[in-house]
Design an enzyme around this catalytic site. Structure first.
Site, PDB file in Angstrom:
ATOM      1  N   GLY A  50       0.796  -1.225   0.000  1.00  0.00           N
ATOM      2  CA  GLY A  50       0.000   0.000   0.000  1.00  0.00           C
ATOM      3  C   GLY A  50       0.828   1.275   0.000  1.00  0.00           C
ATOM      4  O   GLY A  50       0.279   2.363  -0.174  1.00  0.00           O
ATOM      5  N   CYS A  92     -27.149  -9.455 -18.103  1.00  0.00           N
ATOM      6  CA  CYS A  92     -26.439  -9.061 -19.316  1.00  0.00           C
ATOM      7  C   CYS A  92     -27.301  -9.406 -20.535  1.00  0.00           C
ATOM      8  O   CYS A  92     -27.757 -10.548 -20.677  1.00  0.00           O
ATOM      9  CB  CYS A  92     -25.085  -9.778 -19.386  1.00  0.00           C
ATOM     10  SG  CYS A  92     -24.236  -9.525 -20.955  1.00  0.00           S
ATOM     11  N   CYS A 113     -25.088 -12.207 -22.623  1.00  0.00           N
ATOM     12  CA  CYS A 113     -24.858 -13.572 -22.142  1.00  0.00           C
ATOM     13  C   CYS A 113     -25.845 -13.993 -21.066  1.00  0.00           C
ATOM     14  O   CYS A 113     -25.879 -15.159 -20.665  1.00  0.00           O
ATOM     15  CB  CYS A 113     -23.427 -13.731 -21.633  1.00  0.00           C
ATOM     16  SG  CYS A 113     -23.147 -12.894 -20.051  1.00  0.00           S
ATOM     17  N   CYS A 140     -22.275  -7.140 -19.768  1.00  0.00           N
ATOM     18  CA  CYS A 140     -21.116  -7.344 -18.909  1.00  0.00           C
ATOM     19  C   CYS A 140     -20.029  -6.338 -19.263  1.00  0.00           C
ATOM     20  O   CYS A 140     -19.741  -6.106 -20.438  1.00  0.00           O
ATOM     21  CB  CYS A 140     -20.532  -8.745 -19.112  1.00  0.00           C
ATOM     22  SG  CYS A 140     -21.558 -10.065 -18.465  1.00  0.00           S
ATOM     23  N   CYS A 166     -17.996 -12.409 -20.334  1.00  0.00           N
ATOM     24  CA  CYS A 166     -19.214 -12.480 -21.142  1.00  0.00           C
ATOM     25  C   CYS A 166     -19.071 -13.576 -22.202  1.00  0.00           C
ATOM     26  O   CYS A 166     -19.982 -14.396 -22.403  1.00  0.00           O
ATOM     27  CB  CYS A 166     -19.465 -11.129 -21.802  1.00  0.00           C
ATOM     28  SG  CYS A 166     -21.156 -10.886 -22.380  1.00  0.00           S
TER      29      CYS A 166
END
Lengths: 257, 299, 260
Positions: B46, B256, B259, B280, B286
Site C-alpha cells: 500500500g 447481461c 450472455c 457485462c 461475457c
C-alpha cells in the site's frame, strides 16, 4: 485565648510608583496581631490609614513588602499568606478565606443568584443546590426573585453590597475579610448583616472587618486595631480611639480614591 | 493517402523495426530499477514507492505506469492480456497488447484464465485470478489524499504517521451532504491496516477482490512516477463507518443482454429507441458465459 | 499536593538570519495547574503568542523545555517529541483557538465536520455518535444546531470563533490554548464569546492558557497572569494582584492605561 488561627508579624507594605518617578507610599509599617478562631477583629482608622491595604495584603491582592502572616489551615498546616505559592492561595481563597471588597466586583452579565452560587459551585456544590442556597441567602437579605435574576451591574450601591455580603455568608469561610460591608445599607439590612456575622462567628468563622461605624464596632468586635499613618495600636471595643464616627467625608474620600 | 492495406503493411513493417529494440522495449537498467521498486512496494503493502518513469511510445496518462511494470516483468513465455474498462478490444488495449507482444514475443490472449500477466485499466476481471497470475493496474492518481491535502509533502507526512483524520473527515462530509459515501470508482481502502491506498478507478464491485487474494496486484502511475502493490493474502478493507457500511453496486433484476449473466458488473448504455442496454463490463467473462464455459467468479 | 499539568522552562525563540536577530521570547518559565486558567498579557510583539505557538508546536523553539505530565510521565521535554508524538499531543492532549478562525478552522468543511475532525483523529467510527458528540460541543458553544451542516465560511466572525472553541473542546483536551480569541470581533460580540469561555471554564473546569493584550479579558478569565514585555516575563502573580498591586514599571503603566 485559643491558639491563634492567624498570626501577623511585621507586616509592612511599600508601594513604589514607577510612573511617578519612583515615588514611594508606605500604607503599612510593621503591623503585628493575632487572631483566634471565631474571633472578631475590627479595623478602624481614618481614610488612607491603610485599612484596605491590610485586608488586601492578607488576601494577597497586595504583595506584602515585609512580614509574615502565619495561617493555620483547616488541615492544620501553617501557611504564610504573604509568601505561599499562588496555587495554595487560590485554594485557600476557594475554600477557607473570603475577602469581600467594599464595592462588588461581579463578572458582567451574570445574574445575582449565580454570582452568589458560584462561591458554592467552586467548592464542588451541585449547581442546583448552590442556586437554592444562594437564593435563600439573598432572600434573607431582602432581595426577591426579580432582583436575583438581574445583573448586579444594574443594581444600586446598597443592592450590590447585599450581593457582596451574600457571597460572604452563603457558606461562611474560616477567615472572613470584610471591607466596610454595611457602608451602603439601611438600618434594617445592617441588622440582618449583624445577625449573619454572629451566626458565622458562632460557627467558628474568624472575622477581620473594616468599620467606620463606632456603634457596630462596639456591638460586634472582640478587639479593635486602630490604624493611623500605617501604624497600628490595639484598643478595646468600647474605648474611645479618637476617630470621628461614621464620617461621611471619609466615605466620600474612600469612594473617590 | 494511405490505403487500408497500406496501414497494415506499415504496422507490420514497424513491428519488424522492434527487432532493433531491447527485449521489452525498456533498457535493462530501467527494468532493473522498476523491479527493485516493485520489490520494495511488495515489501510495504500500500505504500507508494517513487520510480524513474520513462518516456514511452504512448502518451503519459494512457497507461505508461502499468506498461512499464508489465514490460519489466514480462517474459517471452508469458501470456498477456490487456483490459481497458473490462474490454480487450478498445484501441488502447489492443495497442498496448501488441506493443508488449511485439517487443517480447509473449503470447496474446483475450481470455482471463489463459493469461499469466494482465494489464488493466479500471477493472479487475470477474474470473477469480490465481497465484500463478499477476494483475497490473494503470493508475491516474496514486495519492488517495490528493483531494483532502493539496501539499504532496504534507500528504506524505500523513501517510508516514498514519494520520488519516482528513480522509475520514472527507468521508464524513460526504455522508452528511449525500447520506452516503458517494465515492464510486477508486473507493479508498486500508491496506494491511497501515496505508490508505487508491485502488485506481475500479468500481466498488471490484474492491472486495483485493482482500486476501491469491494474486499479486501491482499499481503503476507513469505520470506521477509511483508504483505500489498489494501482495497475495493481504488485508484490504474499504474505509467505512460502522453505521454506513461499504456496499458494492447492485444490479437488481438486471442481467447481461448478451450472455444473460446476473453475477457480473454491468455497464448500461442508452439506446436509440429510448431503452437501455446492459451488458457485462468484462468481455472475456461475457464470452465465457456465452460459450457455456464454467467460470469461477466468486472472489 | 497537586502536580502541575504543564511545566515550561526557559522557553526561548530567536529568529535569526543574515544580519538580524529577533528575540521573540526568551527564558520564559511557568507552571500551569489542572483546572486553572493562566493569562499571558502584553502588547503586540511582546512574544506572548510565540509562547503559545511553541507550546502547540506550530513553531519550533530555539531552546527550552516543556513538560506535560501526561506525556511520558512529564519526564520528557515535549519539544523533543517526534512528528507522530507531536501530532498525538496536538490532537489528543492540547488544542488551540487562533485569533484568526481561518487558521483554526477549515472553512470549506461544515461546522460539524470541523468539530468531528478531532473525534475522527481519535478513531471515532460511527457517524451517528460523531454527530451527537459534535452537536453537543456546538450546543455548549451556542452555535445554532441547524447550522451544524453549513460551512463556517458563511458564518459571522463571532460564530466562527464559537465553532473554533467547540472544535478545541472536542475530544476533551487536557490543555486549551487561546490566542487573542476576541481581538478580531466587534465589542458586542466579544462579550458573548468571553461569557461563553468563562461559562465553559466554570462548568467543565478546563485548563487553559489565554493570551491577550486586553487586561479586561485577562481580568475576567485568568486565575494567574504573566506579564510579558520584549520577549520576557517581567512579572507574574495572581490576576487581582497584578491588576491592583503591579510591581514592574511596565505593568504599572499597562494597568494605569486601562483604569484611566
Amino acid at each position: 485565648m485559643a491558639e491563634p488561627m492567624l498570626s501577623v508579624s511585621g507586616l509592612t507594605k511599600t508601594i513604589t510608583l514607577h510612573i511617578l518617578h519612583g515615588a514611594e507610599v508606605h500604607p503599612l509599617r510593621d503591623i503585628s496581631f493575632d487572631l483566634a478562631p471565631g474571633e472578631f477583629l475590627a479595623i478602624a482608622g481614618p481614610s488612607g490609614a491603610g485599612k484596605s491595604s491590610l485586608l488586601k495584603c492578607l488576601n494577597r491582592t497586595y504583595l506584602a513588602t515585609a512580614g509574615t502572616a502565619k495561617y493555620v489551615t483547616r488541615a492544620g498546616e501553617v501557611v504564610d499568606l504573604f509568601s505561599a505559592p499562588e496555587r495554595d492561595v487560590i485554594a485557600l481563597r476557594r475554600n477557607e478565606i473570603t475577602y469581600v471588597s467594599q464595592f462588588l466586583k461581579a463578572p458582567p452579565r451574570v445574574p445575582a443568584v449565580d454570582v452568589v452560587a458560584s462561591v458554592l459551585t467552586r467548592r464542588g456544590v451541585d449547581l442546583e443546590v448552590a442556586r437554592e442556597r444562594a437564593s435563600a441567602m439573598l432572600e434573607r437579605l431582602g432581595m426577591g426573585p426579580s432582583l436575583q435574576s438581574s445583573y448586579p451591574a444594574l443594581f444600586s450601591g446598597g443592592e450590590q453590597q447585599r450581593v457582596n455580603v451574600a457571597k460572604a455568608f452563603v457558606d461562611p469561610p474560616r477567615l472572613l475579610l470584610l471591607d466596610e460591608p454595611t457602608s451602603a445599607l439601611d438600618v434594617e439590612n445592617r441588622d440582618r448583616v449583624i445577625d449573619l456575622l454572629r451566626e458565622a462567628q458562632a460557627g467558628g468563622t474568624a472575622v477581620i472587618a473594616i468599620f467606620h461605624d463606632r456603634e457596630l464596632i462596639r456591638r460586634l468586635a472582640d478587639r479593635v486595631l486602630v490604624l493611623a499613618d500605617g501604624i497600628a495600636r490595639e484598643v478595646a471595643p468600647d474605648e474611645d480611639f479618637g476617630i470621628a464616627d461614621d464620617s461621611l467625608a471619609d466615605e466620600l474620600m474612600e469612594v473617590s480614591r | 493517402m494511405v490505403s487500408a492495406t497500406g496501414v497494415r503493411a506499415l504496422i507490420d513493417e514497424r513491428g519488424a523495426e522492434f527487432e532493433g529494440y531491447t527485449f521489452g522495449f525498456l533498457d535493462d537498467m530501467a527494468k532493473r530499477e522498476i523491479r527493485r521498486t516493485i520489490l520494495k512496494a511488495v515489501a510495504i503493502p500500500g505504500h507508494q514507492v517513487p520510480f524513474g518513469s520513462r518516456e514511452m511510445p504512448i502518451a503519459r496518462g494512457w497507461g505508461t505506469g502499468g506498461l512499464q511494470i508489465t514490460l519489466a516483468c514480462v517474459g517471452a513465455d508469458d501470456t498477456i492480456k490487456v483490459i481497458d474498462q473490462g474490454d480487450d478490444a478498445s484501441v488502447n488495449a489492443v495497442n498496448l497488447r501488441r506493443l508488449i507482444a511485439k517487443t517480447t514475443g509473449a503470447r496474446e490472449t483475450l481470455t482471463t484464465g489463459e493469461a499469466t500477466l494482465i494489464q488493466t485499466r479500471h477493472r479487475i476481471p470477474e474470473e477469480r485470478m490465481t497465484a500463478a497470475q499477476m494483475l497490473i493496474l494503470q493508475v491516474p492518481i496514486p495519492e488517495p489524499l490528493r483531494h483532502v491535502e493539496r501539499s504532496v509533502a504534507a500528504a506524505r507526512a500523513m501517510h508516514a504517521e498514519a494520520d488519516y483524520a482528513r480522509m475520514w473527515l472527507a468521508l464524513y462530509e460526504d455522508v452528511v451532504r449525500n447520506g452516503e459515501v458517494t465515492a464510486g470508482a477508486g473507493y479508498p481502502v486500508m491496506v494491511n491496516g497501515r496505508f490508505v491506498m487508491a485502488p485506481s478507478p475500479i468500481p466498488r464491485w471490484d474492491i472486495p477482490k483485493l482482500n486476501q487474494a491469491e494474486t499479486l496486484f501491482l499499481f503503476g502511475a507513469g505520470r506521477e512516477k509511483r508504483i505500489y502493490a498489494v501482495p497475495p493474502f493481504t488485508n484490504v478493507q474499504p474505509l467505512e463507518f460502522d453505521d454506513y457500511p461499504f456496499e458494492i453496486e447492485a444490479f437488481p433484476n438486471m442481467s447481461c443482454r448478451r450472455c444473460g449473466a446476473t453475477d457480473s458488473y454491468l455497464v448500461t448504455s442508452p439506446q436509440a429507441d429510448g431503452s437501455t442496454l446492459s451488458v457485462c463490463s468484462d468481455t472475456s467473462y461475457c464470452d465465457d458465459v456465452l460459450a457455456g464455459r464454467k467460470v469461477e467468479n466468486q472472489w | 499536593m497537586v502536580e502541575p499539568l504543564l511545566r515550561v522552562r526557559d522557553l526561548t525563540k530567536i529568529y535569526s538570519g543574515k544580519g538580524h536577530r529577533i528575540v521573540a521570547c526568551e527564558d520564559v518559565s511557568f507552571d500551569v495547574y489542572p483546572g486553572e486558567v493562566l493569562g499571558i498579557v502584553g502588547e503586540s510583539g511582546s512574544g506572548k503568542s510565540t509562547v503559545l505557538q511553541c507550546l502547540f508546536q506550530d513553531v519550533v523553539p530555539t531552546s527550552g523545555a516543556a513538560y506535560l505530565t501526561s506525556f511520558e510521565g512529564g519526564e520528557r521535554n515535549m519539544f523533543e517529541a517526534d512528528r507522530r508524538e507531536r501530532r498525538e499531543l496536538r490532537t489528543h492532549r492540547m488544542s488551540m483557538v487562533y485569533q484568526n478562525p481561518r487558521q483554526g478552522l477549515n472553512l470549506m468543511v461544515t461546522a460539524g465536520g470541523n468539530v468531528a475532525e478531532r473525534l475522527l483523529a481519535a478513531d471515532w467510527r460511527r457517524v451517528s455518535d460523531i454527530r451527537a458528540k459534535a452537536s453537543d460541543y456546538l450546543v455548549r458553544t451556542e452555535v445554532p444546531i441547524e447550522r451544524m451542516d453549513d460551512f463556517p465560511a458563511f458564518f459571522s466572525g463571532g460564530m466562527q470563533q464559537r465553532v473554533q472553541i467547540a472544535k478545541a473542546l472536542a475530544n476533551n483536551p487536557e490543555l486549551v490554548l487561546l490566542d487573542e480569541l476576541t481581538t478580531g470581533l466587534d465589542v458586542s460580540v466579544q462579550a458573548g464569546v468571553l461569557d461563553l469561555v468563562r461559562d465553559i471554564q466554570s462548568k467543565y473546569g478546563v485548563t487553559a492558557i489565554i493570551v491577550s493584550h486586553d487586561l479586561g479579558v485577562i481580568r475576567l478569565l485568568a486565575d494567574r497572569t504573566l506579564v510579558m514585555k520584549d520577549g520576557h516575563v517581567v512579572e507574574s502573580g495572581l490576576t487581582d494582584q497584578i491588576l491592583e498591586d503591579p510591581q514592574h514599571p511596565y505593568t504599572q503603566l499597562l494597568v494605569n492605561c486601562v483604569t484611566n
